[in-house]
Design a protein around this motif. Structure first.
Motif, PDB file in Angstrom:
ATOM      1  N   ALA A  35     131.417  13.518  66.361  1.00 31.27           N
ATOM      2  CA  ALA A  35     132.417  13.524  67.718  1.00 31.27           C
ATOM      3  C   ALA A  35     134.138  12.838  67.765  1.00 31.27           C
ATOM      4  CB  ALA A  35     131.881  11.859  69.069  1.00 31.27           C
ATOM      5  N   GLU A  36     134.682  12.271  66.617  1.00 28.38           N
ATOM      6  CA  GLU A  36     135.711  12.091  66.342  1.00 28.38           C
ATOM      7  C   GLU A  36     136.920  13.860  65.915  1.00 28.38           C
ATOM      8  OE1 GLU A  36     137.001   9.867  63.212  1.00 28.38           O
ATOM      9  OE2 GLU A  36     135.231   8.389  63.456  1.00 28.38           O
ATOM     10  N   PHE A  37     135.730  14.800  65.626  1.00 28.54           N
ATOM     11  CA  PHE A  37     135.897  16.099  65.240  1.00 28.54           C
ATOM     12  C   PHE A  37     136.205  16.716  66.419  1.00 28.54           C
ATOM     13  CE2 PHE A  37     135.492  20.574  64.771  1.00 28.54           C
ATOM     14  CZ  PHE A  37     136.186  20.860  63.624  1.00 28.54           C
ATOM     15  N   LEU A  38     135.351  16.460  67.682  1.00 30.75           N
ATOM     16  CA  LEU A  38     135.204  17.426  68.468  1.00 30.75           C
ATOM     17  C   LEU A  38     136.315  16.660  69.715  1.00 30.75           C
ATOM     18  CD1 LEU A  38     134.281  19.446  70.740  1.00 30.75           C
ATOM     19  CD2 LEU A  38     132.612  16.743  71.701  1.00 30.75           C
ATOM     20  N   LEU A  39     136.467  15.306  69.242  1.00 22.47           N
ATOM     21  CA  LEU A  39     138.062  14.463  70.529  1.00 22.47           C
ATOM     22  C   LEU A  39     138.845  15.171  69.826  1.00 22.47           C
ATOM     23  CD1 LEU A  39     139.057  12.966  71.944  1.00 22.47           C
ATOM     24  CD2 LEU A  39     138.912  11.144  70.259  1.00 22.47           C
ATOM     25  N   ASP A  40     139.061  15.272  68.350  1.00 19.93           N
ATOM     26  CA  ASP A  40     140.234  15.731  67.820  1.00 19.93           C
ATOM     27  C   ASP A  40     140.743  17.137  67.937  1.00 19.93           C
ATOM     28  OD1 ASP A  40     141.147  13.130  66.499  1.00 19.93           O
ATOM     29  OD2 ASP A  40     140.242  13.946  64.581  1.00 19.93           O
ATOM     30  N   PHE A  41     139.891  17.859  67.920  1.00 26.64           N
ATOM     31  CA  PHE A  41     139.661  19.829  69.013  1.00 26.64           C
ATOM     32  C   PHE A  41     139.607  19.298  69.988  1.00 26.64           C
ATOM     33  CE2 PHE A  41     137.920  23.409  70.531  1.00 26.64           C
ATOM     34  CZ  PHE A  41     138.600  23.934  70.542  1.00 26.64           C
ATOM     35  N   VAL A  42     139.373  18.773  70.921  1.00 30.07           N
ATOM     36  CA  VAL A  42     139.984  19.147  72.384  1.00 30.07           C
ATOM     37  C   VAL A  42     141.218  18.424  72.356  1.00 30.07           C
ATOM     38  CG1 VAL A  42     139.203  17.621  75.052  1.00 30.07           C
ATOM     39  CG2 VAL A  42     137.473  18.995  73.497  1.00 30.07           C
ATOM     40  N   SER A  43     141.574  17.029  71.710  1.00 31.24           N
ATOM     41  CA  SER A  43     142.789  16.753  71.929  1.00 31.24           C
ATOM     42  C   SER A  43     144.280  17.488  71.984  1.00 31.24           C
ATOM     43  CB  SER A  43     143.364  15.305  71.383  1.00 31.24           C
ATOM     44  OG  SER A  43     142.385  15.078  71.908  1.00 31.24           O
ATOM     45  N   LYS A  44     143.961  18.398  70.518  1.00 34.23           N
ATOM     46  CA  LYS A  44     145.177  19.347  70.108  1.00 34.23           C
ATOM     47  C   LYS A  44     145.268  20.778  70.853  1.00 34.23           C
ATOM     48  CE  LYS A  44     146.141  21.967  66.403  1.00 34.23           C
ATOM     49  NZ  LYS A  44     146.131  22.876  64.628  1.00 34.23           N
ATOM     50  N   GLU A  45     143.574  21.063  71.464  1.00 40.27           N
ATOM     51  CA  GLU A  45     143.644  22.597  72.225  1.00 40.27           C
ATOM     52  C   GLU A  45     144.135  22.874  73.643  1.00 40.27           C
ATOM     53  OE1 GLU A  45     144.119  25.050  70.154  1.00 40.27           O
ATOM     54  OE2 GLU A  45     143.629  24.431  68.334  1.00 40.27           O
ATOM     55  N   LEU A  46     143.374  21.561  74.040  1.00 36.89           N
ATOM     56  CA  LEU A  46     143.420  21.412  74.999  1.00 36.89           C
ATOM     57  C   LEU A  46     144.126  19.725  76.183  1.00 36.89           C
ATOM     58  CD1 LEU A  46     139.273  21.313  76.298  1.00 36.89           C
ATOM     59  CD2 LEU A  46     141.195  23.439  76.340  1.00 36.89           C
ATOM     60  N   GLY A  47     144.938  19.588  74.795  1.00 40.87           N
ATOM     61  CA  GLY A  47     145.486  18.306  75.758  1.00 40.87           C
ATOM     62  C   GLY A  47     146.953  18.167  76.303  1.00 40.87           C
ATOM     63  N   ALA A  48     147.476  19.573  75.990  1.00 41.54           N
ATOM     64  CA  ALA A  48     149.038  19.859  76.480  1.00 41.54           C
ATOM     65  C   ALA A  48     148.813  20.046  78.308  1.00 41.54           C
ATOM     66  CB  ALA A  48     149.644  20.975  75.453  1.00 41.54           C
ATOM     67  N   TYR A  49     147.376  20.673  78.069  1.00 44.64           N
ATOM     68  CA  TYR A  49     147.021  21.105  79.800  1.00 44.64           C
ATOM     69  C   TYR A  49     147.215  20.178  80.441  1.00 44.64           C
ATOM     70  CZ  TYR A  49     145.948  26.151  78.210  1.00 44.64           C
ATOM     71  OH  TYR A  49     146.355  27.104  77.762  1.00 44.64           O
ATOM     72  N   TYR A  50     146.096  18.839  79.684  1.00 41.82           N
ATOM     73  CA  TYR A  50     146.651  17.921  81.213  1.00 41.82           C
ATOM     74  C   TYR A  50     147.742  16.764  81.066  1.00 41.82           C
ATOM     75  CZ  TYR A  50     141.175  18.474  81.594  1.00 41.82           C
ATOM     76  OH  TYR A  50     140.105  18.771  81.668  1.00 41.82           O
ATOM     77  N   TYR A  51     148.347  16.866  79.631  1.00 38.76           N
ATOM     78  CA  TYR A  51     149.203  16.213  79.498  1.00 38.76           C
ATOM     79  C   TYR A  51     150.649  17.117  80.857  1.00 38.76           C
ATOM     80  CZ  TYR A  51     154.250  14.949  77.740  1.00 38.76           C
ATOM     81  OH  TYR A  51     155.488  14.329  77.059  1.00 38.76           O
ATOM     82  N   ASN A  52     150.824  18.505  80.528  1.00 37.44           N
ATOM     83  CA  ASN A  52     151.964  18.813  81.220  1.00 37.44           C
ATOM     84  C   ASN A  52     151.393  18.507  82.846  1.00 37.44           C
ATOM     85  OD1 ASN A  52     152.944  20.284  79.554  1.00 37.44           O
ATOM     86  ND2 ASN A  52     151.973  22.216  79.130  1.00 37.44           N
ATOM     87  N   ARG A  53     149.858  18.971  83.153  1.00 30.62           N
ATOM     88  CA  ARG A  53     149.713  18.718  84.955  1.00 30.62           C
ATOM     89  C   ARG A  53     149.770  16.949  85.614  1.00 30.62           C
ATOM     90  NH1 ARG A  53     149.080  20.704  88.746  1.00 30.62           N
ATOM     91  NH2 ARG A  53     148.302  22.101  87.704  1.00 30.62           N
ATOM     92  N   GLY A  54     150.127  16.038  84.248  1.00 35.99           N
ATOM     93  CA  GLY A  54     150.206  15.170  85.135  1.00 35.99           C
ATOM     94  C   GLY A  54     151.809  14.559  84.976  1.00 35.99           C
ATOM     95  N   LEU A  55     153.384  15.239  83.722  1.00 33.78           N
ATOM     96  CA  LEU A  55     154.495  15.966  85.134  1.00 33.78           C
ATOM     97  C   LEU A  55     154.330  16.291  85.100  1.00 33.78           C
ATOM     98  CD1 LEU A  55     155.482  16.455  80.552  1.00 33.78           C
ATOM     99  CD2 LEU A  55     155.938  14.146  81.825  1.00 33.78           C
ATOM    100  N   HIS A  56     153.942  17.395  85.989  1.00 34.26           N
ATOM    101  CA  HIS A  56     153.903  18.046  87.041  1.00 34.26           C
ATOM    102  C   HIS A  56     153.502  17.046  88.531  1.00 34.26           C
ATOM    103  CE1 HIS A  56     153.520  21.247  90.125  1.00 34.26           C
ATOM    104  NE2 HIS A  56     152.378  20.742  90.406  1.00 34.26           N
ATOM    105  N   ASP A  57     151.976  16.563  88.307  1.00 35.72           N
ATOM    106  CA  ASP A  57     152.037  14.981  89.184  1.00 35.72           C
ATOM    107  C   ASP A  57     152.863  14.274  89.298  1.00 35.72           C
ATOM    108  OD1 ASP A  57     150.159  16.598  89.771  1.00 35.72           O
ATOM    109  OD2 ASP A  57     148.168  15.334  88.746  1.00 35.72           O
TER     110      ASP A  57
END
Length: 81
Positions: A35-57
């Motif tokens: 679960a920690e490994f998956l969380l780190d992967f999702v955060s690293k590889e997909l986190g920027a998409y969510y971060y950028n959407r938050g900035l856009h909003d």
């Protein structure tokens, strides 16, 4: 973008949510390490998409507020005949 740091409590909560999701939706047990490994992967590889959407909003809300303030300023403008 700098790395996003979560408190140990936040990370623990996210890991628990991943484990719960895997258990309920996929009927598969997800161990702590996985679960920690998956969380780190999702955060690293997909986190920027969510971060950028938050900035856009946030930018959209900011622009809406600025437009409202601008309208308010024009509304109190005095005539200069």
């Amino acid at each position: 973008m700098s790395d996003i740091k979560f408190t140990p409590q936040e990370k623990e909560s996210m890991i628990a949510k991943l484990q719960s999701y895997f258990d309920k939706e996929l009927e598969q047990e997800l161990g702590q390490f996985d679960a920690e490994f998956l969380l780190d992967f999702v955060s690293k590889e997909l986190g920027a998409y969510y971060y950028n959407r938050g900035l856009h909003d946030a930018r959209a809300v900011f622009e809406e507020r600025i437009e409202s303030i601008d309208d308010g300023i024009y509304a109190i403008e005095k005539e200069t005949n």
